[in-house]
Structures are given as C-alpha cells and as structure tokens.
Design a protein around this motif. Structure first.
Motif, PDB file in Angstrom:
ATOM      1  N   PHE A 123      50.944  32.091  40.306  1.00 34.92           N
ATOM      2  CA  PHE A 123      52.131  32.181  41.554  1.00 34.92           C
ATOM      3  C   PHE A 123      51.441  31.810  42.827  1.00 34.92           C
ATOM      4  CE2 PHE A 123      53.606  35.348  38.300  1.00 34.92           C
ATOM      5  CZ  PHE A 123      54.550  34.799  37.877  1.00 34.92           C
ATOM      6  N   HIS A 158      54.378  30.156  32.017  1.00 38.79           N
ATOM      7  CA  HIS A 158      53.732  30.468  32.958  1.00 38.79           C
ATOM      8  C   HIS A 158      53.139  31.895  32.694  1.00 38.79           C
ATOM      9  CE1 HIS A 158      57.468  32.657  33.401  1.00 38.79           C
ATOM     10  NE2 HIS A 158      57.012  33.519  33.890  1.00 38.79           N
ATOM     11  N   VAL A 191      57.298  37.677  43.302  1.00 33.85           N
ATOM     12  CA  VAL A 191      58.031  37.136  44.420  1.00 33.85           C
ATOM     13  C   VAL A 191      58.993  38.062  45.021  1.00 33.85           C
ATOM     14  CG1 VAL A 191      59.619  35.200  44.924  1.00 33.85           C
ATOM     15  CG2 VAL A 191      57.986  34.674  43.057  1.00 33.85           C
TER      16      VAL A 191
END
Ligand code: ZN
Length: 201
Positions: free
Chosen positions: A34, A87, A142
């Motif tokens: 990230f 991911h 996030v």
C-alpha cells in the motif's frame, strides 16, 4: 465527469489530551503493497503519513503506550482479490509492514482478512487483555477503507476514537474528506493532527 460537491465542515481539534495508560495507537495496514511505489495497491499519499505516524509512535513508546499494528493479510484465492487483485499475500514482501515503521518488541501485530480490523482477528482479544484502554488513536491507510471500517467498528464498541488527519492516507481528496467527515459525524470520533495530541502525565 464528476460533480462538484462541498465538503461539509467538521471540526479539527487543535489539542486533544489523552491518558497514555488508557489509550492505544492503532497503525492500520502500513504495508509495502500500500505504501511503496512498487507495491500492488500503491496509495501515494501514504508516503506523507509515514513521518507523522513515526512521530506519534515515538511519543507513544516513550509513554509506554500500547501500540497495535494491523496487517491486511490474504492467502491463495482470497475473495478480496476479485475486487482489488492480488495484494498483501501472506509470505510476500508486499505484506510486510514498512521498515520505517517497523514494530518493536512489545507491540501487538493483528493480522486481519478484511477492512474491519475487529472482524475475524485478534483485535478484541488484544484489547480485552488491555482492558484499561478505552481510547484508540487510529492511523494508517486507506482512510475510507480499512481506517474507516476500523474506526467505525471501534466506535460501535464505545471506544473513544481519535484520528489525526495527517496520519491517514487515501487515494484522493474526496475519499479522505468523506471518511473524516463520516468519522466525525457518524462515529463521534475526534479529527485532529498528530502534533495536537498531548499525552497527559
Ligand atoms: Zn486486503
């Protein structure tokens, strides 16, 4: 074309006093995938959150505070790959927490399979052991995804939630502002900045 909307006002506290004995810092998903440009789901703004989070952690460690890292972690064929692609796959570089914020001995690391750090994770067990903690300072990335879900989940359990806006990162300004507004408006969290957080003696 997108539509122009105004961000409704939300307060940004100029000073937030917390009792270090009753407060934990939560660092959400500051992992290579990230935060690093070579990562699978790079969030450029996360780079700017590193230094403020590091300052907060330094202050928190000096005060002996509980520090909890969440680590988004997926195995083979995780259903989330259908949304985001592969991911933070377990065992890969991308899943590691960035070296700039490397966990220290005594910190808790909470792997999590979904956005909400309380879902299918050790989070509640960790907080039960530290039952004096009633306040969570939530940072990381996030902002409108794992930070928002974790802040909401904490608030629904009646934790006091504090989010320093310079310590969280989103993919764009709309996502950032919408999430911070939601944390203030819906979850009654306190939005502030890292350097406005004062640890009481
Ligand atoms: Zn994920």
């Amino acid at each position: 074309m997108g539509r122009l909307v105004e961000v409704p006002e939300y307060p940004v506290a100029e000073q937030v006093r917390v009792d270090p004995r009753r407060t934990a810092v939560v660092v959400v998903d500051m992992q290579n995938d990230f935060v690093k440009p070579e990562g699978k789901l790079y969030v450029p703004a996360a780079q700017e959150a590193i230094a403020p989070i590091a300052r907060l952690l330094e202050k928190a460690r000096r005060a002996g505070m509980l520090i909890i890292y969440t680590q988004d972690l997926h195995g083979e064929d995780d259903p989330e790959y259908r949304i985001w692609g592969e991911h933070v796959k377990a065992g890969t570089w991308g899943a590691d927490i960035i070296p700039e914020l490397a966990p220290q001995p005594g910190d808790e690391i909470v792997p999590k399979p979904r956005y909400d750090a309380f879902y299918a994770s050790r989070m509640e067990d960790v907080l039960r052991v530290h039952k004096e903690v009633d306040t969570l300072i939530i940072t990381g990335t996030v902002t409108n995804i794992c930070v928002l879900h974790t802040a909401g989940s904490a608030a629904l359990r009646w934790y006091r939630v504090i989010v320093p806006k310079d310590g969280v990162a989103a993919l764009n300004a709309f996502d950032q502002e919408a999430a911070l507004h939601q944390i203030d408006f819906l979850y009654k969290g306190t939005i502030t900045t890292v350097d406005a957080i004062v640890l009481m003696d």
